[in-house]
Motif scaffolding. Structure first.
Motif, PDB file in Angstrom:
ATOM      1  N   VAL A 265       0.839  -1.201   0.000  1.00  0.00           N
ATOM      2  CA  VAL A 265       0.000   0.000   0.000  1.00  0.00           C
ATOM      3  C   VAL A 265       0.877   1.255   0.000  1.00  0.00           C
ATOM      4  N   ALA A 266       0.600   2.160  -0.933  1.00  0.00           N
ATOM      5  CA  ALA A 266       1.254   3.477  -0.969  1.00  0.00           C
ATOM      6  C   ALA A 266       0.404   4.445  -0.160  1.00  0.00           C
ATOM      7  N   HIS A 267       0.936   4.890   0.960  1.00  0.00           N
ATOM      8  CA  HIS A 267       0.229   5.776   1.893  1.00  0.00           C
ATOM      9  C   HIS A 267       0.532   7.218   1.531  1.00  0.00           C
ATOM     10  N   CYS A 268      -0.510   7.999   1.193  1.00  0.00           N
ATOM     11  CA  CYS A 268      -0.354   9.376   0.720  1.00  0.00           C
ATOM     12  C   CYS A 268      -1.120  10.324   1.646  1.00  0.00           C
ATOM     13  N   PRO A 269      -0.627  10.585   2.843  1.00  0.00           N
ATOM     14  CA  PRO A 269      -1.430  11.327   3.830  1.00  0.00           C
ATOM     15  C   PRO A 269      -1.766  12.749   3.451  1.00  0.00           C
ATOM     16  N   ARG A 270      -0.866  13.457   2.770  1.00  0.00           N
ATOM     17  CA  ARG A 270      -1.200  14.840   2.397  1.00  0.00           C
ATOM     18  C   ARG A 270      -2.311  14.871   1.361  1.00  0.00           C
ATOM     19  N   SER A 271      -2.223  14.025   0.361  1.00  0.00           N
ATOM     20  CA  SER A 271      -3.266  13.966  -0.658  1.00  0.00           C
ATOM     21  C   SER A 271      -4.606  13.600  -0.039  1.00  0.00           C
ATOM     22  N   ASN A 272      -4.622  12.566   0.784  1.00  0.00           N
ATOM     23  CA  ASN A 272      -5.866  12.128   1.412  1.00  0.00           C
ATOM     24  C   ASN A 272      -6.456  13.213   2.298  1.00  0.00           C
ATOM     25  N   GLY A 273      -5.592  13.953   2.992  1.00  0.00           N
ATOM     26  CA  GLY A 273      -6.074  15.017   3.860  1.00  0.00           C
ATOM     27  C   GLY A 273      -6.579  16.218   3.091  1.00  0.00           C
ATOM     28  N   ILE A 274      -5.829  16.657   2.075  1.00  0.00           N
ATOM     29  CA  ILE A 274      -6.205  17.838   1.315  1.00  0.00           C
ATOM     30  C   ILE A 274      -7.515  17.605   0.557  1.00  0.00           C
ATOM     31  N   LEU A 275      -7.717  16.393   0.056  1.00  0.00           N
ATOM     32  CA  LEU A 275      -8.954  16.082  -0.664  1.00  0.00           C
ATOM     33  C   LEU A 275     -10.113  15.730   0.278  1.00  0.00           C
ATOM     34  N   GLY A 276      -9.841  15.738   1.585  1.00  0.00           N
ATOM     35  CA  GLY A 276     -10.892  15.424   2.547  1.00  0.00           C
ATOM     36  C   GLY A 276     -11.315  13.968   2.525  1.00  0.00           C
ATOM     37  N   CYS A 277     -10.421  13.098   2.046  1.00  0.00           N
ATOM     38  CA  CYS A 277     -10.763  11.670   1.960  1.00  0.00           C
ATOM     39  C   CYS A 277     -10.636  10.961   3.305  1.00  0.00           C
ATOM     40  N   GLY A 278      -9.801  11.489   4.197  1.00  0.00           N
ATOM     41  CA  GLY A 278      -9.659  10.880   5.508  1.00  0.00           C
ATOM     42  C   GLY A 278      -8.229  10.456   5.785  1.00  0.00           C
ATOM     43  N   LEU A 279      -8.069   9.657   6.831  1.00  0.00           N
ATOM     44  CA  LEU A 279      -6.764   9.155   7.254  1.00  0.00           C
ATOM     45  C   LEU A 279      -6.718   7.649   7.066  1.00  0.00           C
ATOM     46  N   ALA A 280      -5.746   7.173   6.331  1.00  0.00           N
ATOM     47  CA  ALA A 280      -5.595   5.726   6.165  1.00  0.00           C
ATOM     48  C   ALA A 280      -5.201   5.090   7.500  1.00  0.00           C
ATOM     49  N   PRO A 281      -5.700   3.882   7.787  1.00  0.00           N
ATOM     50  CA  PRO A 281      -5.383   3.199   9.049  1.00  0.00           C
ATOM     51  C   PRO A 281      -4.006   2.541   8.992  1.00  0.00           C
ATOM     52  N   VAL A 282      -2.968   3.350   8.991  1.00  0.00           N
ATOM     53  CA  VAL A 282      -1.614   2.853   8.773  1.00  0.00           C
ATOM     54  C   VAL A 282      -1.194   1.857   9.846  1.00  0.00           C
ATOM     55  N   GLU A 283      -1.469   2.163  11.101  1.00  0.00           N
ATOM     56  CA  GLU A 283      -1.069   1.250  12.168  1.00  0.00           C
ATOM     57  C   GLU A 283      -1.739  -0.106  12.009  1.00  0.00           C
ATOM     58  N   GLU A 284      -3.010  -0.104  11.635  1.00  0.00           N
ATOM     59  CA  GLU A 284      -3.730  -1.357  11.448  1.00  0.00           C
ATOM     60  C   GLU A 284      -3.178  -2.133  10.256  1.00  0.00           C
ATOM     61  N   LEU A 285      -2.847  -1.439   9.187  1.00  0.00           N
ATOM     62  CA  LEU A 285      -2.255  -2.096   8.021  1.00  0.00           C
ATOM     63  C   LEU A 285      -0.921  -2.749   8.385  1.00  0.00           C
TER      64      LEU A 285
END
Length: 425
Positions: A265-285
């Motif tokens: 999985v490619a984790h893109c936190p700035r993109s996800n945040g800026i687009l209002g998509c949310g926070l990926a569950p990185v710790e769970e992954l």
């Protein structure tokens, strides 16, 4: 043989070395990593930390000049605007833009990218600038004829391919590609990357056919009645040659499926945040055993290819989400931005750490005058105090591809700016 030395060397696979050095062979591979006393001084970088080159495992170099388009729009209208404006560009425009994007990556200490490329210009840009790239040529459609575009672009870029610049295929997303297209793409036997579970809107459409997707009407495929991850799992299309960008809206079962089938999985936190998509569950992954890399996506949704800022965002988001300062360390951020990204792309035998036998891809980060100087913890200093402006040099396969103060911007920058101006009309 070449030797580079610095105040600190951080191999990632191994403990940081104070007053360390890296010996590079004539073949562009690491010969040894150790102390300056043992390997010699060679070229000395004072007040610097040498780290492995960053592996930015999900980019779109061809969108390097798209910053700010549709800022604040919901996901579907934003993507529609992005596609509409792209129509104003020629292939030469995309080549110019991608070259600027490749240069920006090198200037940011990135030595390898996993790039989803609309026209294949990213492969040409990587070859021209010395960036290492696995370029996933994008396909969209409802049947196997969608791969005609792949073959067209693959034939055009074939002359620039090498051991450093390779191609893969990217069925764009489950809302723009049917299962038939995914199956045809998998049949090529190439590395694959796709966008999965990026937004709540995506899930609503795939599962229930809900939402107004009019801006994407010409690319949209019928909803399959299931999420993308479950759809691909049921068809036997999840596997270690597939990587997935985003994975923000995933449940426990979907995380387990990704882990079981070794999908990175490619984790893109700035993109996800800026687009209002949310926070990926990185710790769970990570806890489930999923390989995760930190990636920037593109300036279409993220301001830059700055992987330092991406690491910091990943760290801040994970700690805020968990409510614990120990939830995500600087060491973890650096590991995911180097070895993590390499594993996601299946390139970890070649890049991602400074160990003998691997390609000598590295970044030299100056901390002179920063709040972290003198350096106590070189990993925290590099992650929390680094920036593109602090990259003193970037080497790919032992060759200097960027040197602060001496490397000139590519002559395509002016053409890229003109192309952006046309998209603003």
């Amino acid at each position: 043989m070449t030797v580079l030395s610095a105040e600190w060397v951080v191999p990632v696979e191994g403990e940081p070395i104070r007053d360390g050095a890296v010996e590079i062979g004539d073949d562009g591979r690491v010969v040894a990593v150790g102390s300056r006393a043992d390997l010699g001084e060679g070229e000395r970088f004072d007040a610097c930390v040498i780290v492995p080159g960053f592996v930015n495992c999900h980019t779109h170099l061809e969108y390097a000049t798209y910053a700010g388009f549709g800022d604040g729009l919901p996901f579907v209208p934003w993507l529609g605007l992005h596609l509409e404006r792209k129509r104003a560009l020629s292939l030469d425009d995309m080549r110019a833009i991608a070259t600027v994007g490749a240069w920006e990556c090198l200037r940011s200490g990135v030595t390898t990218v996993g790039d989803c490329s609309f026209r294949g210009a990213a492969a040409e840009a990587a070859a021209a600038t010395g960036l290492s790239a696995l370029v996933f040529l994008e396909v969209f459609g409802e049947d196997a004829s969608a791969l005609d575009t792949f073959h067209e672009h693959a034939a055009r870029v074939e002359p620039v391919l090498s051991g450093r610049v390779r191609i893969g295929v990217s069925p764009h997303a489950p809302f723009t590609c049917t299962l038939e297209v995914y199956e045809a793409a998998a049949g090529l036997g190439l590395p694959m990357q796709t966008h999965l579970a990026e937004s709540a809107a995506e899930r609503d459409w795939l599962v229930a056919g809900e939402g107004d997707w009019t801006p994407l009407a010409e690319f949209l495929v019928p909803p399959p009645g299931e999420t993308g991850i479950r759809l691909l799992a049921d068809a036997g299309l999840l596997g270690p040659t597939l990587s997935a960008a985003h994975c923000v809206h995933v449940d426990e079962e979907e995380i387990a499926l990704l882990a079981e089938h070794r999908v990175g999985v490619a984790h893109c936190p700035r993109s996800n945040g800026i687009l209002g998509c949310g926070l990926a569950p990185v710790e769970e992954l990570l806890a489930a055993g999923v390989e995760v890399g930190i990636a920037t996506d593109s300036p279409a949704s993220t301001p830059s290819f700055d992987l330092f800022e991406e690491q910091r965002t990943a760290l801040v988001a994970a700690r805020a989400r968990a409510g614990r300062p120990d939830a995500f360390s600087a060491a973890r951020a650096l590991e995911l931005a180097t070895m993590g990204g390499a594993r996601v792309l299946g390139l970890d035998a070649e890049v991602g750490s400074l160990v003998p036998g691997k390609r000598a891809d590295l970044a030299v980060i100056s901390l002179d005058g920063s709040p972290f100087d003198p350096v106590e913890d070189p990993v925290a200093a590099a992650v929390l105090g680094g920036s593109p402006d602090r990259v003193a040099a970037t080497l790919v396969a032992g060759e200097t591809r960027y040197r602060r103060g001496t490397s000139a911007w590519p002559d395509t920058r002016r053409a890229a700016r003109r192309a952006r101006s046309r998209m603003l009309r």
